[in-house]
Design an enzyme around this catalytic site. Structure first.
Site, short mmCIF file in Angstrom:
data_model
loop_
_atom_site.label_atom_id
_atom_site.label_comp_id
_atom_site.label_asym_id
_atom_site.label_seq_id
_atom_site.Cartn_x
_atom_site.Cartn_y
_atom_site.Cartn_z
CB ILE A 91 128.70 -11.27 -35.61
CG1 ILE A 91 127.85 -10.01 -35.81
CG2 ILE A 91 129.86 -11.03 -34.67
CD1 ILE A 91 128.59 -8.79 -36.25
CB THR A 107 133.81 -4.77 -48.67
OG1 THR A 107 132.60 -5.51 -48.75
CG2 THR A 107 134.91 -5.52 -49.37
CG HIS A 108 131.06 -1.07 -43.46
ND1 HIS A 108 130.01 -1.83 -42.98
CD2 HIS A 108 130.80 0.21 -43.10
CE1 HIS A 108 129.15 -1.03 -42.35
NE2 HIS A 108 129.61 0.21 -42.41
CG ASP A 140 139.03 -5.86 -34.75
OD1 ASP A 140 137.78 -5.83 -34.84
OD2 ASP A 140 139.71 -4.89 -34.36
N GLY A 142 135.48 -7.04 -33.48
CA GLY A 142 134.41 -6.07 -33.35
C GLY A 142 133.49 -6.07 -34.55
CG ASP A 144 131.15 -3.37 -40.08
OD1 ASP A 144 131.52 -4.34 -40.77
OD2 ASP A 144 129.95 -3.05 -39.96
#
Ligand code: GRF
Length: 190
Positions: A91, A107-108, A140, A142, A144
């Protein structure tokens, strides 16, 4: 379009970007590849490709804030148009997000907003969904979260394990990352 790619692990998404650039299929300049720890395959892939490679080792800094400040400064020094979190498992701070606001791509391996976090594949399987997938989005502050750019579905098959499913997702994810970067490079102001 100048990009900096951040990696924590094996870097197969990074490799897809490198290969696409080398093949002349992706018109971006990889200004540098950065990692949060030493000795990963992602770092090795970058060095082998002859790319500028750096490590801002999370464990070498007394506080998260100091690590974050060092990472932000190092990435900014390459003046990237886009920063790509490609399996970067940290993070980042509000300062990092502010510095690269609207330019930090992630990417997630799940269909956000479902299953955010470090275990998106495992969590989707545990929930019992039949379809999951991958998401490329602007990150942003947060976990993901942020505007979605592209998504693609992957069906969960009987007998899938977290590993087999993740590998199938990653095949799609690599293609989606490269095509998203190609679209952005073609219209960098969008
Ligand atoms: C990708 O699925 C990424 O979305 C997730 O970790 C994986 C990284 O794979 N956060 P690789 O390091 O690019 O092979």
């Amino acid at each position: 379009m100048r990009i900096v790619v951040l990696v924590s692990g094996t870097g197969s998404n990074l490799q897809a970007v490198i290969d696409a650039v080398k093949a002349g299929e992706l018109d971006v300049e990889i200004a540098a590849v950065g990692a949060d720890r030493e000795g990963t395959y992602g770092v090795e892939r970058s060095s082998e490709a002859g790319l500028e490679t750096f490590v801002v080792n999370f464990n070498s800094f007394p506080t998260r804030d100091e690590w974050d400040a060092a990472l932000t400064a190092r990435v900014a020094s390459y003046a990237p148009d886009v920063v790509v979190s490609s399996g970067f498992m940290r993070i980042v701070s509000a300062e990092f997000i502010d510095t690269f606001h609207g330019r930090y791509l992630n990417t997630h391996p799940a269909l956000l907003p479902a299953f955010p976090g470090a275990h998106g594949v495992r969590d989707a399987m545990a929930y019992g969904v039949k379809v999951t997938g991958c998401t490329v989005h602007w990150a942003d502050a947060g976990v993901d979260t942020g505007p979605i750019i592209a998504q693609e579905a992957v069906t969960i098959e009987d007998g899938d394990t977290e590993e087999t499913l993740h590998e199938r997702i990653k095949v799609v994810e690599r293609r989606l990352l490269v095509s998203t970067l190609a679209s952005l490079a073609a219209s960098p102001a969008s």
